[in-house]
Design a protein around this motif. Structure first.
Motif, PDB file in Angstrom:
ATOM      1  N   LEU A   1       0.827  -1.206   0.000  1.00  0.00           N
ATOM      2  CA  LEU A   1       0.000   0.000   0.000  1.00  0.00           C
ATOM      3  C   LEU A   1       0.863   1.259   0.000  1.00  0.00           C
ATOM      4  N   ASN A   2       1.981   1.238   0.709  1.00  0.00           N
ATOM      5  CA  ASN A   2       2.905   2.380   0.698  1.00  0.00           C
ATOM      6  C   ASN A   2       3.516   2.574  -0.690  1.00  0.00           C
ATOM      7  N   LYS A   3       3.832   1.458  -1.372  1.00  0.00           N
ATOM      8  CA  LYS A   3       4.355   1.554  -2.737  1.00  0.00           C
ATOM      9  C   LYS A   3       3.317   2.195  -3.654  1.00  0.00           C
ATOM     10  N   ILE A   4       2.058   1.767  -3.523  1.00  0.00           N
ATOM     11  CA  ILE A   4       0.995   2.317  -4.366  1.00  0.00           C
ATOM     12  C   ILE A   4       0.850   3.814  -4.120  1.00  0.00           C
ATOM     13  N   LYS A   5       0.935   4.223  -2.865  1.00  0.00           N
ATOM     14  CA  LYS A   5       0.842   5.648  -2.536  1.00  0.00           C
ATOM     15  C   LYS A   5       1.967   6.434  -3.207  1.00  0.00           C
ATOM     16  N   LYS A   6       3.174   5.901  -3.158  1.00  0.00           N
ATOM     17  CA  LYS A   6       4.326   6.558  -3.780  1.00  0.00           C
ATOM     18  C   LYS A   6       4.176   6.589  -5.301  1.00  0.00           C
ATOM     19  N   TYR A   7       3.700   5.486  -5.869  1.00  0.00           N
ATOM     20  CA  TYR A   7       3.477   5.454  -7.320  1.00  0.00           C
ATOM     21  C   TYR A   7       2.492   6.538  -7.740  1.00  0.00           C
ATOM     22  N   ARG A   8       1.425   6.716  -6.964  1.00  0.00           N
ATOM     23  CA  ARG A   8       0.423   7.739  -7.279  1.00  0.00           C
ATOM     24  C   ARG A   8       1.054   9.138  -7.256  1.00  0.00           C
ATOM     25  N   GLU A   9       1.920   9.383  -6.293  1.00  0.00           N
ATOM     26  CA  GLU A   9       2.624  10.675  -6.233  1.00  0.00           C
ATOM     27  C   GLU A   9       3.518  10.848  -7.456  1.00  0.00           C
ATOM     28  N   ASN A  10       4.164   9.759  -7.871  1.00  0.00           N
ATOM     29  CA  ASN A  10       5.063   9.811  -9.030  1.00  0.00           C
ATOM     30  C   ASN A  10       4.318  10.139 -10.320  1.00  0.00           C
TER      31      ASN A  10
ATOM     32  N   GLY B   1       5.455   7.850 -21.194  1.00  0.00           N
ATOM     33  CA  GLY B   1       5.922   6.467 -21.130  1.00  0.00           C
ATOM     34  C   GLY B   1       6.130   6.036 -19.690  1.00  0.00           C
ATOM     35  N   LYS B   2       6.708   6.909 -18.896  1.00  0.00           N
ATOM     36  CA  LYS B   2       6.940   6.606 -17.479  1.00  0.00           C
ATOM     37  C   LYS B   2       5.599   6.464 -16.753  1.00  0.00           C
ATOM     38  N   ILE B   3       4.609   7.287 -17.113  1.00  0.00           N
ATOM     39  CA  ILE B   3       3.283   7.186 -16.492  1.00  0.00           C
ATOM     40  C   ILE B   3       2.705   5.797 -16.751  1.00  0.00           C
ATOM     41  N   ASN B   4       2.827   5.305 -17.973  1.00  0.00           N
ATOM     42  CA  ASN B   4       2.322   3.962 -18.276  1.00  0.00           C
ATOM     43  C   ASN B   4       3.052   2.895 -17.462  1.00  0.00           C
ATOM     44  N   GLU B   5       4.364   3.047 -17.268  1.00  0.00           N
ATOM     45  CA  GLU B   5       5.121   2.106 -16.431  1.00  0.00           C
ATOM     46  C   GLU B   5       4.597   2.132 -14.996  1.00  0.00           C
ATOM     47  N   ILE B   6       4.319   3.327 -14.494  1.00  0.00           N
ATOM     48  CA  ILE B   6       3.821   3.458 -13.116  1.00  0.00           C
ATOM     49  C   ILE B   6       2.438   2.816 -12.993  1.00  0.00           C
ATOM     50  N   ILE B   7       1.599   3.021 -13.994  1.00  0.00           N
ATOM     51  CA  ILE B   7       0.269   2.400 -13.970  1.00  0.00           C
ATOM     52  C   ILE B   7       0.401   0.881 -13.930  1.00  0.00           C
ATOM     53  N   ASP B   8       1.343   0.330 -14.703  1.00  0.00           N
ATOM     54  CA  ASP B   8       1.581  -1.117 -14.675  1.00  0.00           C
ATOM     55  C   ASP B   8       2.006  -1.570 -13.274  1.00  0.00           C
ATOM     56  N   LYS B   9       2.875  -0.789 -12.621  1.00  0.00           N
ATOM     57  CA  LYS B   9       3.314  -1.129 -11.265  1.00  0.00           C
ATOM     58  C   LYS B   9       2.147  -1.078 -10.282  1.00  0.00           C
ATOM     59  N   ILE B  10       1.272  -0.108 -10.451  1.00  0.00           N
ATOM     60  CA  ILE B  10       0.093  -0.017  -9.578  1.00  0.00           C
ATOM     61  C   ILE B  10      -0.813  -1.224  -9.795  1.00  0.00           C
ATOM     62  N   ASN B  11      -1.032  -1.595 -11.053  1.00  0.00           N
ATOM     63  CA  ASN B  11      -1.862  -2.774 -11.349  1.00  0.00           C
ATOM     64  C   ASN B  11      -1.253  -4.031 -10.732  1.00  0.00           C
ATOM     65  N   TYR B  12       0.057  -4.158 -10.852  1.00  0.00           N
ATOM     66  CA  TYR B  12       0.770  -5.301 -10.279  1.00  0.00           C
ATOM     67  C   TYR B  12       0.608  -5.311  -8.754  1.00  0.00           C
ATOM     68  N   SER B  13       0.808  -4.162  -8.131  1.00  0.00           N
ATOM     69  CA  SER B  13       0.676  -4.066  -6.672  1.00  0.00           C
ATOM     70  C   SER B  13      -0.759  -4.345  -6.223  1.00  0.00           C
ATOM     71  N   ASN B  14      -1.716  -3.869  -6.998  1.00  0.00           N
ATOM     72  CA  ASN B  14      -3.120  -4.148  -6.665  1.00  0.00           C
ATOM     73  C   ASN B  14      -3.432  -5.634  -6.737  1.00  0.00           C
ATOM     74  N   SER B  15      -2.795  -6.347  -7.679  1.00  0.00           N
ATOM     75  CA  SER B  15      -3.025  -7.798  -7.755  1.00  0.00           C
ATOM     76  C   SER B  15      -2.464  -8.492  -6.510  1.00  0.00           C
ATOM     77  N   ILE B  16      -1.379  -7.978  -5.966  1.00  0.00           N
ATOM     78  CA  ILE B  16      -0.826  -8.527  -4.720  1.00  0.00           C
ATOM     79  C   ILE B  16      -1.801  -8.279  -3.568  1.00  0.00           C
ATOM     80  N   ILE B  17      -2.317  -7.053  -3.470  1.00  0.00           N
ATOM     81  CA  ILE B  17      -3.290  -6.720  -2.415  1.00  0.00           C
ATOM     82  C   ILE B  17      -4.520  -7.613  -2.533  1.00  0.00           C
TER      83      ILE B  17
END
Length: 194
Positions: free
Chosen positions: A148-157, A168-184
């Protein structure tokens, strides 16, 4: 030719003069013969009379949403397309009120594609899911809190990268958020108490 997604949507001069306040905007909409047809030709930012930007005035969004629903909700409106208007307004509001949905919408309406195509390292994800299934409640709480802390930081990024026009970086961050959400989601599936 690259599209400048930071430019305000072009609005004809008579419309921009009308939209000085929410009440004038509502009066303008009420003057339309087919409000739903008018609204569906606009993007979600235009529906709420907001500039097309990741950084929005959420207070104005909320106030305009309430005002629009007050006038166009089927329980209050006699307009022929009130159900469709209310539904469109709700969808637009839900999209713009969430940071991730809003940035995805901005990228979509400006035809900025995700070149990664949401690739998730499935081997890594399965290994994490296996670790989750073999973890104690305390370990699960730690993994969840860290994620959840990673997701918060990703949102700030996302906001920072938007300001730099680094899509391009925004799309990478969205992928990381999706990945983190699957873990949650997997943690919640394994242990509903956490």
């Amino acid at each position: 030719m690259k599209m400048n997604i930071f430019a305000l949507p072009k609005i004809n001069s008579s419309l921009s003069n009308i939209m000085n306040s929410n009440n004038e905007y509502i009066n303008f909409l009420l003057s339309k013969n087919n409000i739903f047809h008018y609204l569906k030709t606009k993007n979600y930012f235009q529906i709420f009379n907001l500039p097309q930007n990741y950084h929005i005035n959420k207070e104005k969004l909320n106030k305009t949403y309430k005002l629009l629903q007050f006038h166009f909700h089927p329980d209050k409106s006699k307009q022929k397309d009130s159900i469709e208007c209310s539904s469109l307004i709700s969808t637009a509001y839900k999209t713009l009120s969430d940071d991730i949905s809003r940035i995805k919408y901005i990228l979509k309406i400006n035809n900025i594609q995700n070149k990664n195509n949401n690739k998730i390292d499935l081997v890594k994800l399965f290994k994490i899911q296996e670790n989750i299934e073999n973890s104690t409640d305390i370990m699960l709480m730690k993994i969840k809190a860290d994620t959840l802390n990673k997701i918060k930081k990703y949102r700030e990024n996302i906001g920072e990268e938007y300001d730099k026009k680094n899509y391009g970086k925004i799309n990478e961050i969205i992928d990381k958020i999706n990945y983190s959400n699957s873990i949650i989601n997997h943690i919640n599936k394994v242990n509903k108490k956490i």
